[in-house]
Design a protein around this motif. Structure first.
Motif, PDB file in Angstrom:
ATOM      1  N   GLU A 105       0.956  -1.239   0.032  1.00  0.00           N
ATOM      2  CA  GLU A 105      -0.035  -0.017   0.076  1.00  0.00           C
ATOM      3  C   GLU A 105       0.861   1.335   0.043  1.00  0.00           C
ATOM      4  O   GLU A 105       1.910   1.351   0.656  1.00  0.00           O
ATOM      5  CB  GLU A 105      -1.072   0.109   1.315  1.00  0.00           C
ATOM      6  N   GLN A 106       0.475   2.511  -0.546  1.00  0.00           N
ATOM      7  CA  GLN A 106       1.125   3.474  -0.668  1.00  0.00           C
ATOM      8  C   GLN A 106       0.693   4.051   0.602  1.00  0.00           C
ATOM      9  O   GLN A 106      -0.134   4.145   1.410  1.00  0.00           O
ATOM     10  CB  GLN A 106       0.442   4.590  -1.705  1.00  0.00           C
ATOM     11  N   SER A 107       1.740   5.078   0.823  1.00  0.00           N
ATOM     12  CA  SER A 107       1.474   5.858   2.026  1.00  0.00           C
ATOM     13  C   SER A 107       0.573   6.908   2.180  1.00  0.00           C
ATOM     14  O   SER A 107       0.052   7.208   1.036  1.00  0.00           O
ATOM     15  CB  SER A 107       3.015   6.519   2.369  1.00  0.00           C
ATOM     16  N   VAL A 108       0.244   7.140   3.201  1.00  0.00           N
ATOM     17  CA  VAL A 108      -0.799   8.463   3.194  1.00  0.00           C
ATOM     18  C   VAL A 108      -0.391   9.598   2.560  1.00  0.00           C
ATOM     19  O   VAL A 108      -1.292  10.354   1.831  1.00  0.00           O
ATOM     20  CB  VAL A 108      -1.333   8.774   4.839  1.00  0.00           C
ATOM     21  N   LEU A 109       0.879  10.018   2.646  1.00  0.00           N
ATOM     22  CA  LEU A 109       1.456  11.150   1.965  1.00  0.00           C
ATOM     23  C   LEU A 109       1.186  11.086   0.574  1.00  0.00           C
ATOM     24  O   LEU A 109       0.519  12.012  -0.052  1.00  0.00           O
ATOM     25  CB  LEU A 109       2.950  11.304   2.231  1.00  0.00           C
ATOM     26  N   GLY A 140       3.863  20.843  -3.495  1.00  0.00           N
ATOM     27  CA  GLY A 140       4.707  21.022  -2.567  1.00  0.00           C
ATOM     28  C   GLY A 140       4.390  21.357  -1.395  1.00  0.00           C
ATOM     29  O   GLY A 140       4.684  20.771  -0.175  1.00  0.00           O
ATOM     30  N   VAL A 141       3.151  22.046  -1.414  1.00  0.00           N
ATOM     31  CA  VAL A 141       2.279  22.293  -0.068  1.00  0.00           C
ATOM     32  C   VAL A 141       1.746  21.309   0.418  1.00  0.00           C
ATOM     33  O   VAL A 141       1.970  20.811   1.811  1.00  0.00           O
ATOM     34  CB  VAL A 141       0.989  23.452  -0.129  1.00  0.00           C
ATOM     35  N   GLU A 142       1.350  20.266  -0.249  1.00  0.00           N
ATOM     36  CA  GLU A 142       0.807  18.785   0.380  1.00  0.00           C
ATOM     37  C   GLU A 142       2.196  18.232   1.043  1.00  0.00           C
ATOM     38  O   GLU A 142       1.962  17.478   2.093  1.00  0.00           O
ATOM     39  CB  GLU A 142       0.169  17.987  -0.700  1.00  0.00           C
ATOM     40  N   LEU A 143       3.168  18.108   0.294  1.00  0.00           N
ATOM     41  CA  LEU A 143       4.364  17.400   0.834  1.00  0.00           C
ATOM     42  C   LEU A 143       4.734  17.839   2.231  1.00  0.00           C
ATOM     43  O   LEU A 143       5.401  17.346   2.939  1.00  0.00           O
ATOM     44  CB  LEU A 143       5.502  17.229  -0.163  1.00  0.00           C
TER      45      LEU A 143
END
Length: 396
Positions: free
Chosen positions: A5-9, A135-138
């Protein structure tokens, strides 16, 4: 095969808007249609020969086959400072006020992670370049949108921001000449921006990707030309648009020393550096005579005239952009920006980018790139004319 599974990020990252656009175009092409693709921002001309030659010669240097210096070659940083002094009258220190980037996008996505903590606020233009959001979400930060409206020449109106937004904001993105609207900013606007940033303790990040592309004899203004700009932020420049080097992935950030140090520190942990051969070619591009840039801008200006005249000639009342290589076109009644873009692709085989993909205030517009020949731009207008969506002008 087991699926991890992919990360939440990763799951929280914004949907890649242009990936969906490309998929639609490819589906149409696979169905056998001749698509005129005006939807993307990929320069269509080759890199100038003298820059290619510089890379070819540099690629043979054994020293360049080793790791590059972590923070880039000093000769490129020096070339950048000479470029800024020559073009904008701005003095920079190559050792403390310049960071080498893997293209402008990398810097734009990195900067929120360099300066923000989770939950802190970024002022973002709407409409604007979608990768600001990434970028903001990261950084796990949050966005406060600044509407870019036609009645304000697609510039943000800082007086309309709430007191809370101004108090909370730590970072602000600007971009002139603008993607997607083609708007340009004046020196007085940047002067006001410096004052606003100083008053509210905000770091300004000016995305100057289209810095070379201004029309009607007007050269776009650098944010750093304003007094005090280096105290309040940075400017990010890419060679992608100025020198048709999009695939080379080379750009730079210049300005505030503390911000430049943060970018360099972040990149110390992410990368080694751009291949030194590309850095040498980039230096050659910046320092050589700029005839190729003048010719490129003239080409875009000629395409702009051909396309805008053709669209007005079919009754689609549009305005010529003062900068960038994009036209920002109002959507006719009865459509959303996405339904209109889909309609043009399906019935005229012309691809444009729906304005909603650039933000809420992009609704009501589509973006078209001037990235094909005048002949194809005129053909696009003729195809759209055949759909009978507009009342043709009397004198067309």
């Amino acid at each position: 095969m087991k699926k991890f599974e992919q990360s939440v990020l990763l799951n929280n990252l914004p949907k890649q808007f242009f990936a969906g656009l490309v998929a639609k175009v490819n589906t149409s092409i696979e169905a056998g249609h001749d698509v005129i693709n005006l939807g993307q921002g990929n320069p269509d001309q080759p890199t100038p020969p003298h820059i290619v030659k510089a890379l070819q010669e540099a690629a043979g240097k054994p020293d360049y086959h080793k790791y590059s210096p972590f923070r880039g070659q000093r000769f490129l940083k020096t070339a950048i400072t000479e470029f800024y002094q020559r073009e904008y009258g701005v003095t920079l220190d190559p050792d403390t006020e310049v960071a080498i980037l893997f293209g402008g996008k990398a810097g734009l996505v990195e900067i929120p992670q360099c300066l923000l903590n989770p939950g802190e606020t970024v002022l973002v233009p709407d409409p604007g370049y979608p990768d600001y959001w990434s970028g903001v979400e990261l950084a796990r930060a949050r966005m406060e949108y600044m509407p870019l409206l036609k009645e304000n020449e697609f510039l943000p109106d800082y007086s309309k921001l709430s007191e809370k937004a101004k108090a909370d904001a730590k970072l602000m993105f600007l971009n002139y000449p603008n993607n997607p609207t083609g708007a340009v900013a004046s020196r007085s606007f940047f002067d006001d921006t410096v004052a606003f940033a100083e008053e509210n303790d905000i770091c300004v990040v000016h995305d100057f990707a289209y810095g070379a592309i201004g029309f009607d004899g007007k050269k776009p203004v650098s944010f750093l030309e304003s007094e005090g700009a280096k105290e309040t932020g940075i400017e990010i420049y890419t060679l992608s648009k100025t020198y048709n080097m999009a695939g080379w992935r080379i750009g730079f950030a210049v300005g505030n020393k503390s911000v430049i140090e943060s970018i360099n520190l972040f990149q110390d942990h992410m990368f080694v550096s751009v291949f030194s051969g590309i850095q040498e070619a980039a230096a050659a591009a910046l320092l050589a005579p700029q005839d190729c840039v003048s010719e490129l801008v003239a080409r875009y200006e000629s395409r702009r005239a051909a396309f805008i005249d053709a669209l007005n000639g079919i009754g689609w009342k549009v305005e010529a952009p003062p900068g960038s290589f994009f036209a920002w076109l109002p959507v006719p009644g009865g459509f959303t920006s996405e339904s209109f873009a889909d309609y043009l692709l399906e019935h005229a085989h012309v691809c444009v980018a729906p304005g909603i993909g650039f933000g809420t205030f992009g609704e009501g517009y589509v973006r078209a790139g001037l990235l094909t020949s005048e002949e194809r731009l005129r053909e696009a207008a003729e195809r759209i004319k055949s759909l009978n969506l507009f009342s043709q002008s009397v004198d067309s």
